[in-house]
Design a protein around this motif. Structure first.
Motif, PDB file in Angstrom:
ATOM      1  N   LEU A 118       0.835  -1.195   0.000  1.00  0.00           N
ATOM      2  CA  LEU A 118       0.000   0.000   0.000  1.00  0.00           C
ATOM      3  C   LEU A 118       0.871   1.246   0.000  1.00  0.00           C
ATOM      4  N   ALA A 119       0.657   2.119  -1.008  1.00  0.00           N
ATOM      5  CA  ALA A 119       1.306   3.434  -1.038  1.00  0.00           C
ATOM      6  C   ALA A 119       0.379   4.389  -0.291  1.00  0.00           C
ATOM      7  N   LEU A 120       0.867   4.969   0.791  1.00  0.00           N
ATOM      8  CA  LEU A 120       0.029   5.821   1.641  1.00  0.00           C
ATOM      9  C   LEU A 120      -0.053   7.249   1.106  1.00  0.00           C
ATOM     10  N   HIS A 121      -1.292   7.734   0.992  1.00  0.00           N
ATOM     11  CA  HIS A 121      -1.533   9.136   0.648  1.00  0.00           C
ATOM     12  C   HIS A 121      -2.922   9.507   1.148  1.00  0.00           C
ATOM     13  N   ASP A 122      -3.288  10.781   1.038  1.00  0.00           N
ATOM     14  CA  ASP A 122      -4.584  11.238   1.548  1.00  0.00           C
ATOM     15  C   ASP A 122      -5.731  10.506   0.858  1.00  0.00           C
ATOM     16  N   ALA A 123      -6.774  10.197   1.645  1.00  0.00           N
ATOM     17  CA  ALA A 123      -7.970   9.540   1.104  1.00  0.00           C
ATOM     18  C   ALA A 123      -8.605  10.415   0.038  1.00  0.00           C
ATOM     19  N   GLY A 124      -8.990   9.798  -1.073  1.00  0.00           N
ATOM     20  CA  GLY A 124      -9.664  10.510  -2.152  1.00  0.00           C
ATOM     21  C   GLY A 124      -8.730  11.221  -3.114  1.00  0.00           C
ATOM     22  N   ALA A 125      -7.440  11.287  -2.777  1.00  0.00           N
ATOM     23  CA  ALA A 125      -6.473  11.952  -3.666  1.00  0.00           C
ATOM     24  C   ALA A 125      -5.888  10.932  -4.644  1.00  0.00           C
ATOM     25  N   PRO A 126      -5.524  11.374  -5.853  1.00  0.00           N
ATOM     26  CA  PRO A 126      -4.890  10.441  -6.788  1.00  0.00           C
ATOM     27  C   PRO A 126      -3.486  10.079  -6.304  1.00  0.00           C
ATOM     28  N   ARG A 127      -2.974   8.938  -6.793  1.00  0.00           N
ATOM     29  CA  ARG A 127      -1.634   8.514  -6.397  1.00  0.00           C
ATOM     30  C   ARG A 127      -0.600   9.293  -7.199  1.00  0.00           C
ATOM     31  N   ARG A 128       0.069  10.222  -6.547  1.00  0.00           N
ATOM     32  CA  ARG A 128       1.169  10.967  -7.158  1.00  0.00           C
ATOM     33  C   ARG A 128       2.408  10.743  -6.300  1.00  0.00           C
TER      34      ARG A 128
ATOM     35  N   ILE B 222       2.989  10.753  -1.823  1.00  0.00           N
ATOM     36  CA  ILE B 222       3.155   9.522  -1.056  1.00  0.00           C
ATOM     37  C   ILE B 222       3.890   9.847   0.241  1.00  0.00           C
ATOM     38  N   VAL B 223       3.316   9.405   1.364  1.00  0.00           N
ATOM     39  CA  VAL B 223       3.931   9.671   2.674  1.00  0.00           C
ATOM     40  C   VAL B 223       4.551   8.414   3.282  1.00  0.00           C
ATOM     41  N   GLY B 224       4.415   7.282   2.605  1.00  0.00           N
ATOM     42  CA  GLY B 224       5.011   6.050   3.114  1.00  0.00           C
ATOM     43  C   GLY B 224       4.443   4.839   2.399  1.00  0.00           C
ATOM     44  N   TYR B 225       4.987   3.702   2.743  1.00  0.00           N
ATOM     45  CA  TYR B 225       4.561   2.440   2.142  1.00  0.00           C
ATOM     46  C   TYR B 225       4.338   1.419   3.246  1.00  0.00           C
ATOM     47  N   ARG B 226       3.395   0.514   3.035  1.00  0.00           N
ATOM     48  CA  ARG B 226       3.133  -0.537   4.015  1.00  0.00           C
ATOM     49  C   ARG B 226       2.933  -1.866   3.304  1.00  0.00           C
ATOM     50  N   LEU B 227       3.467  -2.930   3.906  1.00  0.00           N
ATOM     51  CA  LEU B 227       3.095  -4.299   3.546  1.00  0.00           C
ATOM     52  C   LEU B 227       1.994  -4.684   4.521  1.00  0.00           C
ATOM     53  N   VAL B 228       0.819  -5.053   4.002  1.00  0.00           N
ATOM     54  CA  VAL B 228      -0.320  -5.373   4.862  1.00  0.00           C
ATOM     55  C   VAL B 228      -0.743  -6.823   4.621  1.00  0.00           C
ATOM     56  N   PRO B 229      -0.600  -7.694   5.633  1.00  0.00           N
ATOM     57  CA  PRO B 229      -1.053  -9.079   5.459  1.00  0.00           C
ATOM     58  C   PRO B 229      -2.570  -9.142   5.296  1.00  0.00           C
ATOM     59  N   PHE B 230      -3.049 -10.004   4.411  1.00  0.00           N
ATOM     60  CA  PHE B 230      -4.491 -10.170   4.250  1.00  0.00           C
ATOM     61  C   PHE B 230      -5.150 -10.542   5.580  1.00  0.00           C
ATOM     62  N   SER B 231      -4.433 -11.299   6.407  1.00  0.00           N
ATOM     63  CA  SER B 231      -5.014 -11.774   7.673  1.00  0.00           C
ATOM     64  C   SER B 231      -5.316 -10.633   8.643  1.00  0.00           C
ATOM     65  N   SER B 232      -4.726  -9.443   8.413  1.00  0.00           N
ATOM     66  CA  SER B 232      -4.976  -8.306   9.315  1.00  0.00           C
ATOM     67  C   SER B 232      -6.096  -7.399   8.821  1.00  0.00           C
ATOM     68  N   ILE B 233      -6.646  -7.685   7.625  1.00  0.00           N
ATOM     69  CA  ILE B 233      -7.628  -6.785   7.009  1.00  0.00           C
ATOM     70  C   ILE B 233      -9.057  -7.140   7.431  1.00  0.00           C
ATOM     71  N   ALA B 234      -9.776  -6.132   7.938  1.00  0.00           N
ATOM     72  CA  ALA B 234     -11.195  -6.303   8.261  1.00  0.00           C
ATOM     73  C   ALA B 234     -12.041  -6.037   7.023  1.00  0.00           C
ATOM     74  N   TRP B 235     -11.722  -4.969   6.299  1.00  0.00           N
ATOM     75  CA  TRP B 235     -12.409  -4.650   5.048  1.00  0.00           C
ATOM     76  C   TRP B 235     -11.657  -3.553   4.314  1.00  0.00           C
ATOM     77  N   ILE B 236     -11.929  -3.450   3.041  1.00  0.00           N
ATOM     78  CA  ILE B 236     -11.298  -2.420   2.206  1.00  0.00           C
ATOM     79  C   ILE B 236     -12.394  -1.597   1.545  1.00  0.00           C
ATOM     80  N   ALA B 237     -12.377  -0.283   1.804  1.00  0.00           N
ATOM     81  CA  ALA B 237     -13.284   0.646   1.117  1.00  0.00           C
ATOM     82  C   ALA B 237     -12.606   1.075  -0.181  1.00  0.00           C
ATOM     83  N   VAL B 238     -13.311   0.920  -1.287  1.00  0.00           N
ATOM     84  CA  VAL B 238     -12.719   1.166  -2.612  1.00  0.00           C
ATOM     85  C   VAL B 238     -13.292   2.430  -3.241  1.00  0.00           C
ATOM     86  N   ASP B 239     -12.409   3.183  -3.937  1.00  0.00           N
ATOM     87  CA  ASP B 239     -12.814   4.333  -4.742  1.00  0.00           C
ATOM     88  C   ASP B 239     -13.486   5.455  -3.959  1.00  0.00           C
TER      89      ASP B 239
END
Length: 203
Positions: free
Chosen positions: A165-175, A179-196
């Motif tokens: 995951l490339a971290l940036h403000d919600a709703g902003a395009p990926r530029r 980008i303020v940081g990067y994360r490796l996120v295991p699927f096992s830690s995810i409750a849900w993903i809000a898209v778009d």
């Protein structure tokens, strides 16, 4: 006359015992059928786009209850549409679901699923497959973790059991500049993903 009544009583008793035995067998057969029923099959009976599609309350933990129709179902995930379109979807791993709330009539309906309610293609599409589709679309996301944190940005890659995951403000395009940081996120830690650009909190 007494013998006639005796035989009538015996016939009535046998008929009554046969009915009781048949009812017990039907009850046992129903218990056996229900014991083989999976959560996936019950959710499949509630999903789709038909007239019987209803909004369910999916508790994904960490005080996140998403109330919406199920618009997609894969091998180990479901897709909810709480914001009225696929562009504002919530992708939920089945393993993250704490409970599902729904009206009693629909609860009973889900216990008698239609064999054709989920396609074989959908049954093979894993959570990783669904996340890779989000990667392909370059959609902005908010990843909600099981411990209640929210990470906003764009998913760059999806591995077998994790995402980048490339971290940036919600709703902003990926530029690159945003980008303020990067994360490796295991699927096992995810409750849900809000898209778009879906709201940060469930409704």
């Amino acid at each position: 006359m007494r013998w006639d009544r005796f035989f009538e009583d015996v016939e009535d008793q046998l008929a009554s015992e046969w009915e009781a035995e048949r009812a017990a067998l039907e009850t046992e057969a129903e218990r056996l059928r229900l014991s083989r029923l999976s959560l996936h099959e019950r959710l499949a009976a509630l999903s789709g786009g038909g007239a019987e599609t209803i909004a369910v309350g999916v508790d994904a933990g960490a005080d996140a209850v998403i109330t919406a129709p199920i618009v997609g179902l894969g091998a180990d995930w479901l897709l909810l549409s709480p914001w009225g379109s696929r562009a504002g979807a919530a992708l939920v791993p089945l393993a993250a679901i704490v409970s599902v709330s729904l009206p009693h009539a629909d609860l009973l309906r889900s216990a008698r699923p239609d064999a054709a309610s989920a396609s074989t293609v959908a049954r093979r599409a894993t959570f990783g497959f669904a996340v890779r589709d989000v990667v392909r679309r370059r959609a902005g996301v908010s990843v909600h973790t099981r411990d209640g944190r929210t990470l906003s940005g764009t998913i760059d890659r999806a591995g077998a059991d994790h995402l980048d995951l490339a971290l940036h403000d919600a709703g902003a395009p990926r530029r690159a500049s945003d980008i303020v940081g990067y994360r490796l996120v295991p699927f096992s830690s995810i409750a849900w993903i809000a898209v778009d650009g879906a709201p940060a909190r469930p409704v």
